[in-house]
Design an enzyme around this catalytic site. Sequence first.
Site, short mmCIF file in Angstrom:
data_model
loop_
_atom_site.label_atom_id
_atom_site.label_comp_id
_atom_site.label_asym_id
_atom_site.label_seq_id
_atom_site.Cartn_x
_atom_site.Cartn_y
_atom_site.Cartn_z
CG HIS A 1 2.34 -1.98 9.80
ND1 HIS A 1 2.87 -1.29 8.74
CD2 HIS A 1 2.09 -3.22 9.34
CE1 HIS A 1 2.96 -2.09 7.69
NE2 HIS A 1 2.48 -3.28 8.02
CE1 TYR B 1 3.31 -1.94 3.94
CE2 TYR B 1 1.36 -1.27 2.75
CZ TYR B 1 1.99 -2.13 3.63
OH TYR B 1 1.29 -3.17 4.17
N1 LIG Z 1 -0.44 -5.62 7.62
C1 LIG Z 1 0.68 -6.17 7.21
O1 LIG Z 1 1.60 -6.45 8.00
C2 LIG Z 1 0.84 -6.47 5.73
C3 LIG Z 1 1.87 -7.32 5.30
C4 LIG Z 1 1.98 -7.58 3.92
C5 LIG Z 1 1.06 -7.01 3.04
N2 LIG Z 1 0.08 -6.18 3.48
C6 LIG Z 1 -0.92 -5.58 2.53
O2 LIG Z 1 -1.61 -6.61 1.85
C7 LIG Z 1 -1.51 -6.41 0.43
C8 LIG Z 1 -1.58 -7.76 -0.28
O3 LIG Z 1 -0.53 -8.63 0.15
P1 LIG Z 1 0.76 -8.92 -0.75
O4 LIG Z 1 0.75 -8.00 -1.92
O5 LIG Z 1 1.92 -8.87 0.15
O6 LIG Z 1 0.62 -10.42 -1.18
P2 LIG Z 1 -0.28 -11.25 -2.20
O7 LIG Z 1 -1.56 -10.52 -2.51
O8 LIG Z 1 -0.35 -12.62 -1.65
O9 LIG Z 1 0.61 -11.36 -3.50
C9 LIG Z 1 0.89 -10.33 -4.39
C10 LIG Z 1 1.61 -10.97 -5.59
O10 LIG Z 1 0.69 -11.85 -6.26
C11 LIG Z 1 0.68 -11.58 -7.66
N3 LIG Z 1 -0.73 -11.67 -8.09
C12 LIG Z 1 -1.73 -10.86 -7.71
N4 LIG Z 1 -2.90 -11.25 -8.27
C13 LIG Z 1 -2.60 -12.34 -9.02
C14 LIG Z 1 -3.39 -13.20 -9.85
N5 LIG Z 1 -4.70 -13.01 -9.98
N6 LIG Z 1 -2.77 -14.23 -10.47
C15 LIG Z 1 -1.43 -14.43 -10.33
N7 LIG Z 1 -0.63 -13.65 -9.56
C16 LIG Z 1 -1.21 -12.61 -8.92
C17 LIG Z 1 1.24 -10.19 -7.83
O11 LIG Z 1 2.07 -10.13 -8.97
P3 LIG Z 1 1.64 -9.28 -10.29
O12 LIG Z 1 1.88 -7.85 -9.94
O13 LIG Z 1 2.56 -9.81 -11.33
O14 LIG Z 1 0.19 -9.58 -10.58
C18 LIG Z 1 2.07 -9.96 -6.57
O15 LIG Z 1 3.43 -10.24 -6.84
C19 LIG Z 1 -0.20 -5.62 0.28
O16 LIG Z 1 -0.12 -4.96 -0.94
C20 LIG Z 1 -0.28 -4.69 1.48
O17 LIG Z 1 -1.11 -3.58 1.19
C21 LIG Z 1 -0.05 -5.93 4.82
#
Ligand SMILES: NC(=O)c1ccc[n+]([C@@H]2O[C@H](COP(=O)([O-])OP(=O)(O)OC[C@H]3O[C@@H](n4cnc5c(N)ncnc54)[C@H](OP(=O)(O)O)[C@@H]3O)[C@@H](O)[C@H]2O)c1
Length: 272
Positions: A102, A44
């Site tokens: 990862h 990241y």
């Molecule tokens: N291990 C891996 O390979 C891997 C892969 C991907 C992600 N991750 C980790 O997992 C975390 C979470 O996953 P993600 O961020 O990819 O996906 P996610 O949580 O499914 O989606 C994040 C998106 O949802 C929106 N959001 C969040 N809360 C909301 C709510 N209550 N209502 C409406 N929209 C909402 C956010 O926009 P707004 O900012 O506009 O609220 C953001 O654009 C990442 O930040 C990362 O740390 C790990």
Amino acid sequence: MSVYEVGVFQRGFGTFPLRGGVLTQAIRDAIEVGYRAFDTAQWYGNEADLGAALTNAGVPRDEVLITTKVHPDNMATELFLPSVEKSLSDLRADVIDVLLLHWPPNNGPVEPSLELLQEAHRRGYARHVGVSNYTTAMMRKSLTVMDEPLAVNQVEFHPLLDQATVLAASAETGIPLASYCSLARGEIFKYPVLGEIGERCGKTPAQVALRWILQKGVALNTMSTRKENIQANFDILDFQLTPDEMRKIETLASANFRISNITVVPYAPTWD
Ligand SMILES: NC(=O)c1ccc[n+]([C@@H]2O[C@H](COP(=O)([O-])OP(=O)(O)OC[C@H]3O[C@@H](n4cnc5c(N)ncnc54)[C@H](OP(=O)(O)O)[C@@H]3O)[C@@H](O)[C@H]2O)c1
């Protein structure tokens, strides 16, 4: 007991793809709301920003749980430990709370990188070690390599994806799961059933989806840059989904929606 079952660590705050001022503000908001578990990765490019943001927020270090992940390109013997040393320095930490691999090497052998992870653990670089994006076969294989079961397998987990096989392997191996893409990056909002259930509970569709994940026994990672969403994603302990509601949400898995495919991530294995 899973490391994420302690205190408020079950509701983790993710940091991808945040950096700089946006990350600093989101961390400040998340701490104010009550989050104490934070998820980052070498990939990241924000470990230094996160380390600075947590230090500047003044939250006692022993109240915080940081998870970071070794980049797939750092799995070579000569790169692995130096990359973890850089993570420690960037995060301003004496020890990494939870250090993950990862990605597995596609479908290749998992032993070499697991042995490097174990070495990082033995050297005291990490308090707990785990993996991300492991298949069930890899989870089982890890038991033959590691001194103790891995602390976590962090996987894509949301209502639009059937992860029953991975959940069953978690119970079988004793390797807990944590979620990512918990809201399927907004895709869940296309499904009215979450809103219908939310009306009964006085909660939003996002809160229903996150509550469903918690009730499946999976620790959460959510990410938002908006304070109201950061707050809402944390306020999910004061209601309960009924078995019937859980089953209704389970039917959404027929969408078979997966973000982390080989087309998106070149390291992805063949999923269960
Ligand atoms: N291990 C891996 O390979 C891997 C892969 C991907 C992600 N991750 C980790 O997992 C975390 C979470 O996953 P993600 O961020 O990819 O996906 P996610 O949580 O499914 O989606 C994040 C998106 O949802 C929106 N959001 C969040 N809360 C909301 C709510 N209550 N209502 C409406 N929209 C909402 C956010 O926009 P707004 O900012 O506009 O609220 C953001 O654009 C990442 O930040 C990362 O740390 C790990």
